[in-house]
Design a protein around this motif. Structure first.
Motif, mmCIF file in Angstrom:
data_model
loop_
_atom_site.group_PDB
_atom_site.id
_atom_site.type_symbol
_atom_site.label_atom_id
_atom_site.label_comp_id
_atom_site.label_asym_id
_atom_site.label_seq_id
_atom_site.Cartn_x
_atom_site.Cartn_y
_atom_site.Cartn_z
ATOM 1 N N ILE A 78 -37.969 83.919 20.131
ATOM 2 C CA ILE A 78 -38.207 82.560 20.543
ATOM 3 C C ILE A 78 -39.355 81.061 20.109
ATOM 4 C CG2 ILE A 78 -37.342 80.829 22.357
ATOM 5 C CD1 ILE A 78 -35.240 83.770 23.863
ATOM 6 N N GLY A 79 -40.122 81.960 20.260
ATOM 7 C CA GLY A 79 -41.626 81.256 20.738
ATOM 8 C C GLY A 79 -41.666 80.400 18.861
ATOM 9 N N GLN A 80 -41.009 81.424 17.885
ATOM 10 C CA GLN A 80 -40.683 80.058 16.486
ATOM 11 C C GLN A 80 -40.161 78.732 17.121
ATOM 12 O OE1 GLN A 80 -38.506 83.321 13.980
ATOM 13 N NE2 GLN A 80 -39.699 84.591 14.159
ATOM 14 N N ASN A 81 -39.397 78.715 17.649
ATOM 15 C CA ASN A 81 -38.878 77.556 18.133
ATOM 16 C C ASN A 81 -39.610 76.732 18.913
ATOM 17 O OD1 ASN A 81 -36.199 78.507 16.612
ATOM 18 N ND2 ASN A 81 -35.818 79.062 18.719
ATOM 19 N N CYS A 82 -40.824 76.669 18.901
ATOM 20 C CA CYS A 82 -41.505 76.224 19.920
ATOM 21 C C CYS A 82 -42.450 74.908 19.262
ATOM 22 C CB CYS A 82 -42.706 76.688 20.390
ATOM 23 S SG CYS A 82 -42.309 78.159 21.884
ATOM 24 N N ARG A 83 -43.021 73.764 20.164
ATOM 25 C CA ARG A 83 -43.378 72.888 19.177
ATOM 26 C C ARG A 83 -44.316 73.070 18.545
ATOM 27 N NH1 ARG A 83 -44.309 67.401 22.601
ATOM 28 N NH2 ARG A 83 -41.941 67.103 23.097
ATOM 29 N N PHE A 84 -45.304 74.183 19.055
ATOM 30 C CA PHE A 84 -46.832 74.172 18.576
ATOM 31 C C PHE A 84 -46.664 75.129 17.741
ATOM 32 C CE2 PHE A 84 -47.118 71.419 21.759
ATOM 33 C CZ PHE A 84 -48.222 69.558 21.030
ATOM 34 N N ARG A 85 -46.995 75.861 16.803
ATOM 35 C CA ARG A 85 -47.622 76.534 16.311
ATOM 36 C C ARG A 85 -48.040 77.966 16.838
ATOM 37 N NH1 ARG A 85 -49.426 78.503 10.163
ATOM 38 N NH2 ARG A 85 -49.356 80.206 10.136
ATOM 39 N N LEU A 112 -47.068 79.198 27.961
ATOM 40 C CA LEU A 112 -47.627 79.012 29.351
ATOM 41 C C LEU A 112 -47.615 77.245 29.518
ATOM 42 C CD1 LEU A 112 -50.872 81.100 29.122
ATOM 43 C CD2 LEU A 112 -48.440 81.256 30.015
ATOM 44 N N ASN A 113 -47.964 76.514 28.695
ATOM 45 C CA ASN A 113 -48.585 74.842 30.146
ATOM 46 C C ASN A 113 -48.404 73.865 28.630
ATOM 47 O OD1 ASN A 113 -48.684 75.681 32.656
ATOM 48 N ND2 ASN A 113 -50.638 76.027 31.908
ATOM 49 N N GLU A 114 -47.976 74.823 27.991
ATOM 50 C CA GLU A 114 -47.622 73.969 26.135
ATOM 51 C C GLU A 114 -46.272 72.770 26.248
ATOM 52 O OE1 GLU A 114 -50.146 77.167 25.109
ATOM 53 O OE2 GLU A 114 -47.871 76.856 26.414
ATOM 54 N N PRO A 115 -46.542 71.114 25.933
ATOM 55 C CA PRO A 115 -45.550 70.898 25.922
ATOM 56 C C PRO A 115 -44.068 71.684 24.746
ATOM 57 C CG PRO A 115 -47.039 69.447 25.203
ATOM 58 C CD PRO A 115 -47.850 71.425 25.419
ATOM 59 N N GLY A 116 -42.670 71.543 25.073
ATOM 60 C CA GLY A 116 -41.899 71.658 23.915
ATOM 61 C C GLY A 116 -41.815 72.815 23.814
ATOM 62 N N CYS A 117 -42.141 73.936 25.182
ATOM 63 C CA CYS A 117 -42.181 75.253 24.894
ATOM 64 C C CYS A 117 -40.648 76.064 24.743
ATOM 65 C CB CYS A 117 -43.253 75.829 26.051
ATOM 66 S SG CYS A 117 -43.232 77.636 25.772
ATOM 67 N N ALA A 118 -40.205 76.889 23.353
ATOM 68 C CA ALA A 118 -39.134 76.561 23.655
ATOM 69 C C ALA A 118 -38.665 78.587 24.635
ATOM 70 C CB ALA A 118 -38.039 77.359 22.815
ATOM 71 N N VAL A 119 -39.867 79.175 24.991
ATOM 72 C CA VAL A 119 -40.300 80.241 25.705
ATOM 73 C C VAL A 119 -39.460 79.526 27.070
ATOM 74 C CG1 VAL A 119 -41.401 82.421 26.045
ATOM 75 C CG2 VAL A 119 -40.909 81.127 23.992
ATOM 76 N N ALA A 162 -38.085 77.288 28.384
ATOM 77 C CA ALA A 162 -36.929 76.822 28.106
ATOM 78 C C ALA A 162 -35.977 77.858 28.004
ATOM 79 C CB ALA A 162 -36.343 75.614 27.092
ATOM 80 N N ALA A 163 -36.192 78.529 27.496
ATOM 81 C CA ALA A 163 -35.389 79.793 27.945
ATOM 82 C C ALA A 163 -35.413 80.849 29.404
ATOM 83 C CB ALA A 163 -35.948 80.741 26.447
ATOM 84 N N VAL A 164 -36.711 80.976 29.660
ATOM 85 C CA VAL A 164 -36.228 80.903 30.320
ATOM 86 C C VAL A 164 -35.603 80.580 31.693
ATOM 87 C CG1 VAL A 164 -38.004 82.037 33.098
ATOM 88 C CG2 VAL A 164 -38.868 81.857 30.375
ATOM 89 N N GLU A 165 -34.984 79.105 32.001
ATOM 90 C CA GLU A 165 -34.800 78.249 32.737
ATOM 91 C C GLU A 165 -33.339 78.802 32.535
ATOM 92 O OE1 GLU A 165 -36.322 74.474 32.400
ATOM 93 O OE2 GLU A 165 -38.564 74.641 33.642
ATOM 94 N N ASN A 166 -33.476 78.778 31.505
ATOM 95 C CA ASN A 166 -32.049 78.750 31.182
ATOM 96 C C ASN A 166 -31.155 80.429 31.325
ATOM 97 O OD1 ASN A 166 -32.128 80.113 28.824
ATOM 98 N ND2 ASN A 166 -32.057 78.146 27.787
ATOM 99 N N GLY A 167 -31.913 81.164 31.657
ATOM 100 C CA GLY A 167 -31.646 82.818 31.535
ATOM 101 C C GLY A 167 -31.145 83.305 30.471
#
Length: 309
Positions: free
Chosen positions: A245-252, A257-264, A266-271
């Motif tokens: 899932i981290g391949q979809n993060c804003r920053f490579r 942890l605290n980075e903006p646009g973190c897909a991981v 978001a995935a934790v928040e939506n279960g």
């Protein structure tokens, strides 16, 4: 010159299984001591054979991995025996072991033990957790509560052409499981088992046994997962779903942890990612960052030089 794999170390002798399926008892040449190395069970080695069917090891082939406890090399997979009760299931310990294996490039098979002791509600709760680990890419064995050998049959199908070890906390059922796989082992249960000598305990013997076309470590596990030997940037590679899932993060280089646009995050928040998995990721990150560097550890300076470039 011959080639084979060490299947047993006993009192300074190395038993080598040859390509012709013969076992030759050997010793290691003294120059290994000068090189500050020594052969390990699991090593592929070259050796010279004497006229009396003994020999001596001349060289060790490159290892793909190695462990300290037990001293083994070239492990393909580990069966992680995870108690569902007595002791209680620990997602933290399971993830710690999975990360330790990923760090050593060892495939993991998760075996949930003692499922027959669970009530219906607990059984269904743990089954959902097992299904999650299966979904993210692990081989999982979650036995049905009827007492049969279906789970053992599944495990034995995984042994062919692989070197397999068993690991897990004390009391998780490693010894019981190994006895079911090979009753001739006759391992004592209910206590911490040491390396085996077909029913006799001895800490000086480490060996591999042939089961269904593969080699299985004749020892009930290892304990080299107390400290992580990796940089904090490498931890995300050891969590299968975070890596994907981290391949979809804003920053490579996102560490999730605290980075903006973190897909991981978001995935934790939506279960989509199990909350306990992410909590353990955060905890392990803290542990890695708090560890003092081990300058004697093999490969440490090499990693440091890589970072400075």
């Amino acid at each position: 010159m011959h080639t084979g794999q060490i299947i047993q170390l006993l009192a300074g002798f190395y038993d080598v299984l040859t390509e012709q399926h013969e076992v030759i008892r050997t010793r290691a040449r003294g120059n290994f001591r000068n090189q500050q190395t020594k052969p390990l069970v699991g090593d592929v080695v070259d050796f010279k054979e004497n006229s009396d069917r003994t020999g001596y090891i001349t060289s060790i082939h490159p290892r793909k991995n190695e462990l300290v406890r037990p001293p083994l090399a070239n492990i393909d997979q580990a069966v992680v025996v995870t108690a569902t009760t007595q002791p209680d299931f620990s997602a933290n310990l399971l993830d710690r072991q999975l990360v330790a294996l990923a760090e050593k490039k060892i495939s993991a098979v998760i075996y949930f033990s003692k499922t027959d002791l669970l009530d219906n509600e607990a059984y269904q709760d743990l089954k959902q957790i097992a299904d999650y680990y299966q979904k993210i890419g692990y081989q999982v064995v979650f036995p049905v509560r009827q007492k049969d050998d279906a789970d053992v049959k599944v495990l034995r199908k995984l042994f062919a052409e692989r070197l397999t070890i068993f690991m897990g906390q004390t009391g998780a059922g490693k010894s019981t499981l190994l006895n079911r796989i090979d009753p001739d082992l006759n391992i004592q249960t209910g206590e911490v088992s040491q390396a085996l000598n077909r029913g006799k305990h001895t800490t000086r013997k480490v060996s591999l046994m042939n089961i269904d076309g593969g080699l299985v470590a004749d020892t009930p596990g290892f304990s080299s997962y107390a400290v992580f030997e990796m940089a904090d940037t490498e931890l995300k590679e050891c969590f299968l779903e975070i890596k994907q899932i981290g391949q979809n993060c804003r920053f490579r280089e996102c560490l999730h942890l605290n980075e903006p646009g973190c897909a991981v995050k978001a995935a934790v928040e939506n279960g989509e990612i199990l909350a306990s998995r992410y909590a353990n990721y955060e905890q392990f990150m803290g542990l890695i960052r708090s560890q003092k560097p081990d300058y004697k550890r093999k490969g440490y300076q090499k990693k440091d030089r890589r970072k400075k470039k």
